[in-house]
Design an enzyme around this catalytic site. Structure first.
Site, PDB file in Angstrom:
ATOM      1  N   GLU A 153       0.863  -1.189   0.000  1.00  0.00           N
ATOM      2  CA  GLU A 153       0.000   0.000   0.000  1.00  0.00           C
ATOM      3  C   GLU A 153       0.892   1.229   0.000  1.00  0.00           C
ATOM      4  OE1 GLU A 153      -3.819   2.173   2.122  1.00  0.00           O
ATOM      5  OE2 GLU A 153      -2.690   0.704   3.296  1.00  0.00           O
TER       6      GLU A 153
ATOM      7  N   GLU B  89       5.162   4.421   3.455  1.00  0.00           N
ATOM      8  CA  GLU B  89       4.655   5.680   4.003  1.00  0.00           C
ATOM      9  C   GLU B  89       5.799   6.659   4.248  1.00  0.00           C
ATOM     10  OE1 GLU B  89       2.892   8.742   5.131  1.00  0.00           O
ATOM     11  OE2 GLU B  89       1.531   7.060   4.691  1.00  0.00           O
TER      12      GLU B  89
ATOM     13  N   ASP C 158      10.092   7.557   0.346  1.00  0.00           N
ATOM     14  CA  ASP C 158       9.386   8.273  -0.719  1.00  0.00           C
ATOM     15  C   ASP C 158       8.909   7.276  -1.768  1.00  0.00           C
ATOM     16  OD1 ASP C 158       8.560   9.930  -2.821  1.00  0.00           O
ATOM     17  OD2 ASP C 158      10.164  11.376  -2.494  1.00  0.00           O
TER      18      ASP C 158
ATOM     19  N   ASP D  85      -3.068  11.933  -2.179  1.00  0.00           N
ATOM     20  CA  ASP D  85      -3.143  13.386  -2.329  1.00  0.00           C
ATOM     21  C   ASP D  85      -3.469  13.699  -3.783  1.00  0.00           C
ATOM     22  OD1 ASP D  85      -2.648  16.163  -2.511  1.00  0.00           O
ATOM     23  OD2 ASP D  85      -1.144  16.050  -0.923  1.00  0.00           O
TER      24      ASP D  85
ATOM     25  N   LYS E 163      -3.360  21.164  -8.587  1.00  0.00           N
ATOM     26  CA  LYS E 163      -2.784  22.167  -9.480  1.00  0.00           C
ATOM     27  C   LYS E 163      -2.011  21.501 -10.617  1.00  0.00           C
ATOM     28  CE  LYS E 163      -2.444  25.736  -5.904  1.00  0.00           C
ATOM     29  NZ  LYS E 163      -1.559  26.657  -5.151  1.00  0.00           N
TER      30      LYS E 163
ATOM     31  N   ASP F   5     -12.051   9.833  -3.050  1.00  0.00           N
ATOM     32  CA  ASP F   5     -13.320  10.569  -3.019  1.00  0.00           C
ATOM     33  C   ASP F   5     -13.245  11.777  -3.952  1.00  0.00           C
ATOM     34  OD1 ASP F   5     -11.460  12.015  -1.371  1.00  0.00           O
ATOM     35  OD2 ASP F   5     -13.173  13.177  -0.622  1.00  0.00           O
TER      36      ASP F   5
ATOM     37  N   THR G  21     -10.705   2.670   4.577  1.00  0.00           N
ATOM     38  CA  THR G  21      -9.647   3.409   5.254  1.00  0.00           C
ATOM     39  C   THR G  21     -10.309   4.395   6.212  1.00  0.00           C
ATOM     40  OG1 THR G  21      -9.506   5.317   3.773  1.00  0.00           O
ATOM     41  CG2 THR G  21      -8.365   3.301   3.074  1.00  0.00           C
TER      42      THR G  21
ATOM     43  N   TYR H  76     -10.018   7.632   6.125  1.00  0.00           N
ATOM     44  CA  TYR H  76     -10.541   8.750   5.324  1.00  0.00           C
ATOM     45  C   TYR H  76     -11.798   8.332   4.569  1.00  0.00           C
ATOM     46  CZ  TYR H  76      -5.936  10.775   6.275  1.00  0.00           C
ATOM     47  OH  TYR H  76      -4.816  11.255   6.882  1.00  0.00           O
ATOM     48  N   GLU H  77     -11.805   7.103   4.079  1.00  0.00           N
ATOM     49  CA  GLU H  77     -12.970   6.610   3.353  1.00  0.00           C
ATOM     50  C   GLU H  77     -14.210   6.634   4.228  1.00  0.00           C
ATOM     51  OE1 GLU H  77     -14.323   2.555   0.916  1.00  0.00           O
ATOM     52  OE2 GLU H  77     -12.315   2.751   1.779  1.00  0.00           O
TER      53      GLU H  77
END
Length: 219
Positions: free
Chosen positions: A46, A71, A98, A120, A124, A156, A196, A198-199
């Site tokens: 992941e 991560e 990274d 993320d 932009k 999302d 997750t 956030y989900e």
């Protein structure tokens, strides 16, 4: 999403080098056979797991597989590690590094699946190359994944989803599953989905969850 710094996380990571590889040299491959008890198990990665609810749940529910949480943030790595230790997840390793260097840390065609969950969006245009579904990242995933390996992606963000479909299509990827409202799919699909943090938050706010599964076909 950047997490608030937690000083305890740094010490926890430093105290457990057997579970966390902290900012390794990207010029050298990692010997994963020394990190997992059984290297013959399928490997799943992941990228950007955040607090780690998804990857730790996967490791707990699938002891027949090995997992790596890639991560960048030390605080997030500490949170994942705390859960790993509490649940004694020997089939989970944490790589604090990274994602741009992912192909440097794994042997070619060694992973069966890569998860990109709520990355993320970098909205932009000038930041396009930072998106985890930009073509340079796809090329690296292709190197790491086995011939039948798959990317599973959730977000999302409608803009990032549209961009990712376009980017993967242009790269010649094959789509096995596409949804613009994952939580309202067939019962068996919803039941198999592991949320997750956030989900759960985004879905509770009434936001649709976009998802896709894609592979690179025959290399």
């Amino acid at each position: 999403m950047r997490l608030r710094n937690k000083p305890w996380a740094v010490k926890l990571v430093q105290d457990h080098p057997e579970s966390v590889i902290d900012r390794p040299d990207p010029s050298q491959k990692i010997n994963w056979s020394k990190r997992f008890a059984d290297i013959s198990k399928p490997l799943e990665i992941e990228v950007g797991p955040g607090k780690g609810k998804f990857i730790t749940t996967m490791a707990e529910e699938h002891p027949e597989k090995n997992f790596v949480a890639l991560e960048l943030q030390m605080t997030a790595a500490g949170m994942i590690l705390r859960t790993k230790l509490a649940k004694d997840l020997s089939n989970l390793q944490i790589l604090c590094a990274d994602a741009a260097n992912i192909a440097s840390f794994f042997d070619s065609h060694s992973a069966s699946k890569i998860y990109l969950n709520f990355s993320d969006p970098w909205p932009k245009t000038r930041h396009e190359k930072r998106r985890l579904t930009y073509k340079s990242f796809l090329q690296k995933y292709q190197t790491v994944l086995q011939e039948n390996g798959q990317i599973e992606f959730k977000t999302d963000n409608a803009g990032l989803f549209a961009y990712s479909v376009h980017s993967m299509n242009n790269f010649g990827m094959h789509f096995d599953f596409v949804s613009v409202d994952l939580h309202n799919e067939k019962d068996e699909i919803v039941a198999a989905n592991i949320e997750t943090e956030y989900e759960h938050k985004f879905a509770a706010q009434g936001n649709p969850i976009y998802a896709l599964h894609a592979d690179f076909g025959v290399k």
